[in-house]
Design a protein around this motif. Structure first.
Motif, short mmCIF file in Angstrom:
data_model
loop_
_atom_site.label_atom_id
_atom_site.label_comp_id
_atom_site.label_asym_id
_atom_site.label_seq_id
_atom_site.Cartn_x
_atom_site.Cartn_y
_atom_site.Cartn_z
N GLU A 197 35.22 14.17 -36.18
CA GLU A 197 35.48 15.27 -35.26
C GLU A 197 34.31 15.46 -34.30
O GLU A 197 33.18 15.06 -34.58
CB GLU A 197 35.69 16.58 -36.02
N VAL A 198 34.62 16.09 -33.17
CA VAL A 198 33.61 16.50 -32.20
C VAL A 198 33.65 18.03 -32.17
O VAL A 198 34.70 18.62 -31.93
CB VAL A 198 33.91 15.93 -30.80
N LEU A 199 32.50 18.67 -32.42
CA LEU A 199 32.45 20.13 -32.41
C LEU A 199 32.43 20.66 -31.00
O LEU A 199 31.80 20.09 -30.10
CB LEU A 199 31.20 20.63 -33.13
N THR A 200 33.10 21.78 -30.80
CA THR A 200 33.03 22.50 -29.53
C THR A 200 32.64 23.93 -29.83
O THR A 200 32.76 24.42 -30.94
CB THR A 200 34.38 22.46 -28.78
N GLY A 201 32.14 24.62 -28.82
CA GLY A 201 31.67 25.99 -28.99
C GLY A 201 30.16 26.02 -28.96
O GLY A 201 29.49 25.00 -28.77
N ARG A 202 29.60 27.18 -29.14
CA ARG A 202 28.14 27.34 -29.09
C ARG A 202 27.53 26.91 -30.41
O ARG A 202 27.75 27.51 -31.44
CB ARG A 202 27.79 28.80 -28.82
N LEU A 203 26.73 25.85 -30.35
CA LEU A 203 26.11 25.33 -31.57
C LEU A 203 24.84 26.06 -31.95
O LEU A 203 24.56 26.24 -33.12
CB LEU A 203 25.78 23.84 -31.38
N LEU A 204 24.04 26.45 -30.98
CA LEU A 204 22.75 27.05 -31.28
C LEU A 204 22.42 28.08 -30.21
O LEU A 204 22.54 27.82 -29.02
CB LEU A 204 21.67 25.97 -31.31
N ARG A 205 21.99 29.25 -30.64
CA ARG A 205 21.66 30.30 -29.69
C ARG A 205 20.41 31.04 -30.16
O ARG A 205 20.17 31.21 -31.35
CB ARG A 205 22.85 31.23 -29.56
N GLY A 206 19.62 31.44 -29.20
CA GLY A 206 18.48 32.30 -29.49
C GLY A 206 17.32 31.61 -30.17
O GLY A 206 16.45 32.28 -30.73
N TYR A 207 17.30 30.29 -30.14
CA TYR A 207 16.20 29.58 -30.79
C TYR A 207 15.04 29.45 -29.82
O TYR A 207 15.21 29.08 -28.68
CB TYR A 207 16.63 28.19 -31.25
N GLN A 208 13.83 29.76 -30.28
CA GLN A 208 12.64 29.61 -29.46
C GLN A 208 11.60 28.81 -30.23
O GLN A 208 11.45 28.99 -31.43
CB GLN A 208 12.06 30.96 -29.08
N LYS A 209 10.91 27.95 -29.54
CA LYS A 209 9.85 27.17 -30.16
C LYS A 209 8.69 28.09 -30.52
O LYS A 209 8.43 29.08 -29.85
CB LYS A 209 9.34 26.09 -29.21
N ALA A 210 8.01 27.75 -31.59
CA ALA A 210 6.82 28.51 -31.99
C ALA A 210 5.74 28.37 -30.91
O ALA A 210 5.57 27.32 -30.33
CB ALA A 210 6.30 28.00 -33.32
N GLN A 211 5.07 29.47 -30.66
CA GLN A 211 4.00 29.44 -29.67
C GLN A 211 2.65 29.50 -30.40
O GLN A 211 2.46 30.34 -31.28
CB GLN A 211 4.13 30.63 -28.72
N PHE A 212 1.78 28.60 -30.04
CA PHE A 212 0.47 28.57 -30.65
C PHE A 212 -0.54 28.99 -29.60
O PHE A 212 -0.65 28.39 -28.54
CB PHE A 212 0.13 27.14 -31.14
N HIS A 213 -1.31 30.03 -29.90
CA HIS A 213 -2.29 30.54 -28.93
C HIS A 213 -3.68 30.22 -29.39
O HIS A 213 -4.06 30.18 -30.46
CB HIS A 213 -2.14 32.06 -28.77
#
Length: 79
Positions: free
Chosen positions: A63-79
């Motif tokens: 199968e091929v998935l449709t729809g929103r797979l990932l939302r609101g993900y942010q990479k970690a920020q290193f300061h």
């Protein structure tokens, strides 16, 4: 034509189906693609691991998935 840069022009293929269901779509060349629309009560779109797992499971089922797979993900920020 077997030219890499050649893309033939066809009419759009559109389908409408409910979340959590699967539909088979016939492509212009006669082949078929099996689409499954994600159902968010059964799926967490904020989980990266969940997105990868869902993609792998769908691939195993052909199968091929449709729809929103990932939302609101942010990479970690290193300061």
């Amino acid at each position: 034509m077997n030219e890499v840069g050649f893309v033939p022009s066809f009419e759009d293929i559109t389908v409408d189906y409910d979340p959590g269901t699967t539909t088979v779509v016939e492509m212009h060349d006669g082949s078929h693609m099996r689409l499954r629309k994600l159902h968010h009560p059964d799926y967490d779109p904020t989980s990266r691991i969940g997105a990868v797992t869902a993609l792998m499971e769908a691939h195993q089922q052909g199968e091929v998935l449709t729809g929103r797979l990932l939302r609101g993900y942010q990479k970690a920020q290193f300061h």
